[in-house]
Design a protein around this motif. Structure first.
Motif, short mmCIF file in Angstrom:
data_model
loop_
_atom_site.label_atom_id
_atom_site.label_comp_id
_atom_site.label_asym_id
_atom_site.label_seq_id
_atom_site.Cartn_x
_atom_site.Cartn_y
_atom_site.Cartn_z
N UNK A 57 0.87 -1.18 0.00
CA UNK A 57 0.00 0.00 0.00
C UNK A 57 0.90 1.22 0.00
N UNK A 58 0.46 2.28 -0.67
CA UNK A 58 1.20 3.55 -0.63
C UNK A 58 0.25 4.69 -0.90
N UNK A 59 0.68 5.89 -0.53
CA UNK A 59 -0.12 7.07 -0.83
C UNK A 59 0.72 8.09 -1.58
N UNK A 60 0.02 8.90 -2.38
CA UNK A 60 0.64 9.98 -3.15
C UNK A 60 0.06 11.29 -2.65
N UNK A 61 0.91 12.19 -2.19
CA UNK A 61 0.49 13.55 -1.84
C UNK A 61 0.80 14.40 -3.06
N UNK A 62 -0.24 14.72 -3.83
CA UNK A 62 -0.05 15.45 -5.09
C UNK A 62 0.50 16.85 -4.82
N UNK A 63 1.57 17.19 -5.51
CA UNK A 63 2.22 18.49 -5.30
C UNK A 63 1.55 19.60 -6.10
N UNK A 64 0.65 19.27 -6.99
CA UNK A 64 0.03 20.28 -7.85
C UNK A 64 -1.48 20.41 -7.62
N UNK A 65 -2.02 19.71 -6.62
CA UNK A 65 -3.45 19.81 -6.33
C UNK A 65 -3.69 19.55 -4.86
N UNK A 66 -4.90 19.82 -4.42
CA UNK A 66 -5.27 19.61 -3.02
C UNK A 66 -5.94 18.25 -2.85
N UNK A 67 -5.19 17.19 -3.18
CA UNK A 67 -5.75 15.84 -3.07
C UNK A 67 -4.65 14.84 -2.72
N UNK A 68 -5.10 13.70 -2.24
CA UNK A 68 -4.23 12.58 -1.88
C UNK A 68 -4.86 11.32 -2.47
N UNK B 157 -8.93 11.28 -2.84
CA UNK B 157 -9.76 12.20 -2.05
C UNK B 157 -9.25 13.61 -2.28
N UNK B 158 -10.11 14.46 -2.80
CA UNK B 158 -9.82 15.88 -3.00
C UNK B 158 -10.54 16.68 -1.91
N UNK B 159 -10.06 17.87 -1.69
CA UNK B 159 -10.71 18.73 -0.71
C UNK B 159 -12.08 19.16 -1.22
N UNK B 160 -13.11 18.98 -0.40
CA UNK B 160 -14.47 19.40 -0.76
C UNK B 160 -14.71 20.83 -0.27
N UNK B 161 -15.49 21.58 -1.00
CA UNK B 161 -15.82 22.95 -0.59
C UNK B 161 -16.71 22.98 0.63
N UNK B 162 -17.54 21.94 0.76
CA UNK B 162 -18.44 21.83 1.91
C UNK B 162 -18.83 20.37 2.08
N UNK B 163 -19.51 20.07 3.18
CA UNK B 163 -19.93 18.67 3.38
C UNK B 163 -20.97 18.26 2.34
N UNK B 164 -21.71 19.23 1.81
CA UNK B 164 -22.67 18.90 0.74
C UNK B 164 -21.97 18.43 -0.53
N UNK B 165 -20.73 18.90 -0.75
CA UNK B 165 -19.96 18.53 -1.94
C UNK B 165 -19.02 17.35 -1.68
N UNK B 166 -19.01 16.83 -0.47
CA UNK B 166 -18.06 15.78 -0.11
C UNK B 166 -18.19 14.54 -0.99
N UNK B 167 -19.41 14.17 -1.34
CA UNK B 167 -19.63 12.97 -2.14
C UNK B 167 -18.92 13.04 -3.49
#
Length: 143
Positions: free
Chosen positions: A85-96, A119-129
């Motif tokens: 397993x591994x994760x990528x912390x994207x250097x050009x966007x707000x996502x992992x 998983x990208x950053x959501x603007x609000x919990x309504x946009x989380x999905x």
């Protein structure tokens, strides 16, 4: 003559056994490319199975940014066909993105079969999905 045949047979059996042991072992260290053209480099693993590396994606939903190499870190459970397993912390966007998978070896060579969750950053919990994506990739070793 009889001893020569026995000796030759033993040498042949040893070579076949050695080949089979080496042929089935999968090593994550090295350079890999997936079916979309993304490149990944994995460094040596430490004694506990942890590794680091880099990932250069060939695809993104961000059309207004330059794609940059991003760091990865992960862990492997060693075996002849290990899981990892591994994760990528994207250097050009707000996502992992997290990847999990297994290395397989067959007549076509080594391949990493993975499933991923972005998983990208959501603007609000309504946009989380809408801020989570799921997919799969197969990586092949670059020679």
């Amino acid at each position: 003559m009889k001893n020569m045949i026995i000796f030759s047979t033993l040498i042949l059996l040893f070579q076949v056994a050695l080949y089979n042991c080496n042929a089935e072992k999968c090593d994550l260290k090295g350079k890999w490319k997936n079916e979309l053209g993304s490149n990944m480099t994995i460094s040596d693993t430490d004694k506990n199975g942890y590794f680091i590396g880099s990932y250069l994606t060939a695809v993104t939903t961000h059309t207004d940014v330059e794609i940059k190499k991003s760091p990865i870190s992960g862990v492997i459970l060693p075996s002849s066909q290990p899981i990892f397993a591994f994760h990528v912390k994207w250097t050009f966007s707000d996502s992992i993105t997290t990847f999990t998978g297994q290395c397989f070896v067959d007549s076509s060579g080594e391949r990493l079969e993975t499933m991923w969750l972005l998983k990208a950053t959501a603007r609000s919990s309504d946009d989380n999905w809408a801020s989570t994506r799921v997919g799969s990739n197969v990586f092949r070793r670059l020679i």
